[in-house]
Every structure is written in structure tokens, then in C-alpha cells.
Design a protein around this motif. Structure first.
Motif, PDB file in Angstrom:
ATOM      1  N   ARG A 156      -4.409  15.170 -18.237  1.00  0.00           N
ATOM      2  CA  ARG A 156      -5.159  16.341 -17.769  1.00  0.00           C
ATOM      3  C   ARG A 156      -4.315  17.178 -16.813  1.00  0.00           C
ATOM      4  O   ARG A 156      -4.364  18.398 -16.839  1.00  0.00           O
ATOM      5  N   GLU A 199      -1.791  19.205 -18.798  1.00  0.00           N
ATOM      6  CA  GLU A 199      -2.431  20.287 -19.546  1.00  0.00           C
ATOM      7  C   GLU A 199      -2.959  21.398 -18.651  1.00  0.00           C
ATOM      8  O   GLU A 199      -3.037  22.544 -19.054  1.00  0.00           O
ATOM      9  N   SER A 200      -3.278  21.080 -17.395  1.00  0.00           N
ATOM     10  CA  SER A 200      -3.900  22.083 -16.531  1.00  0.00           C
ATOM     11  C   SER A 200      -2.966  22.727 -15.515  1.00  0.00           C
ATOM     12  O   SER A 200      -3.309  23.744 -14.934  1.00  0.00           O
ATOM     13  N   THR A 201      -1.788  22.167 -15.292  1.00  0.00           N
ATOM     14  CA  THR A 201      -0.896  22.680 -14.254  1.00  0.00           C
ATOM     15  C   THR A 201       0.071  23.696 -14.837  1.00  0.00           C
ATOM     16  O   THR A 201       0.809  23.380 -15.763  1.00  0.00           O
TER      17      THR A 201
END
Length: 143
Positions: A131, A134-136
Motif C-alpha cells: 500500500r 502504491e500510494s507514495t
């Protein structure tokens, strides 16, 4: 520097680069084509050495080769040169600050998640790591 011809190896050593870098700068238009000996060796002068030192110093300050090329093309144009160089420097500083901010955010997020991962089970840590990736946003997206 003495009156002895400054060949590419000596210029490279004095300016802290490899001969291939000097050849690249010539092809890129950052350095003018040097004169050559009868046997074809490149011969440089103090002006070339100063240009090499300028290029290296500008690079160490964060300027790209394109920016350095623009700055060098502006030399000798008076106050307008200073204004343009300042504008280039301001843009480079703003870009550097943005990259630093992105890196700091990434560092903070990684430190936070690493602390959580150390407390959680291994399987949960893998999902958290995915996660995070994928989010940074990456700092290199601005480059």
C-alpha cells in the motif's frame, strides 16, 4: 599552467573529469572545438580550463547541462545576463526545494510505516508495504 600544450588528459586531470567527459562537452557545444597538433591531438588553452571549471562548479550547484549552456551563451551581455542567470538559479532552487520536500515526505512515511511493520506480523507488513508503494509519490516524477 605553463606554456606547454594542454592536451586532453592534462585538461581532464586539472578539471577533475575524464577525457570522455571533455569530448562529450565538445560534442554538446559546451566547449569549443580545440585546435589540433599535426598528429591530431587536441590542444586546449587556459580559456578551456576555465570553462571546464565553470561547468563543474555550476553542476555542483545543481545546474543541468542545458542550464549551463544557456548561462554560457549569455556571458558578456551585461545586466540582462545577470537577470537571466538569477532567474535560472531561482527556478533551480524552487525545483530543488520541491524535490527535498518530496523526499522528506517519503522519508517520514517510510519511517512511520517501518515502525508499524516492526510491531505487526510479517503478512500484515507485506500488505502495508505494498500500500505504501502504491500510494507514495516518487520525487523523481518532477524530474
Amino acid at each position: 599552467m605553463n606554456d606547454k600544450p594542454l592536451l586532453i588528459g592534462r585538461l581532464a586531470k586539472l578539471s577533475g573529469v575524464k577525457p570522455d567527459t571533455i569530448r562529450f562537452y565538445e560534442r554538446s557545444g559546451l566547449l569549443p572545438k580545440p585546435s589540433r597538433t599535426a598528429s591530431g591531438y587536441r590542444v586546449y588553452d587556459a580559456v578551456a580550463l576555465n570553462q571546464m571549471r565553470f561547468i563543474r562548479k555550476a553542476q555542483s550547484l545543481g545546474f543541468s547541462l542545458d542550464e549551463i549552456r544557456r548561462i554560457m551563451s549569455l556571458r558578456g551581455q551585461g545586466r540582462e545576463t545577470c537577470r537571466r542567470v538569477i532567474a535560472i538559479a531561482e527556478a533551480t532552487l524552487a525545483e530543488t526545494e520541491a524535490k527535498l520536500k518530496d523526499l522528506q515526505q517519503f522519508r517520514d512515511a517510510l519511517a512511520h510505516h517501518l515502525a508499524l511493520w516492526k510491531q505487526n506480523s510479517k503478512s500484515k507488513a507485506r500488505a502495508e508495504f505494498c500500500r505504501l508503494i502504491e500510494s507514495t509519490p516518487l520525487a523523481s516524477k518532477r524530474s
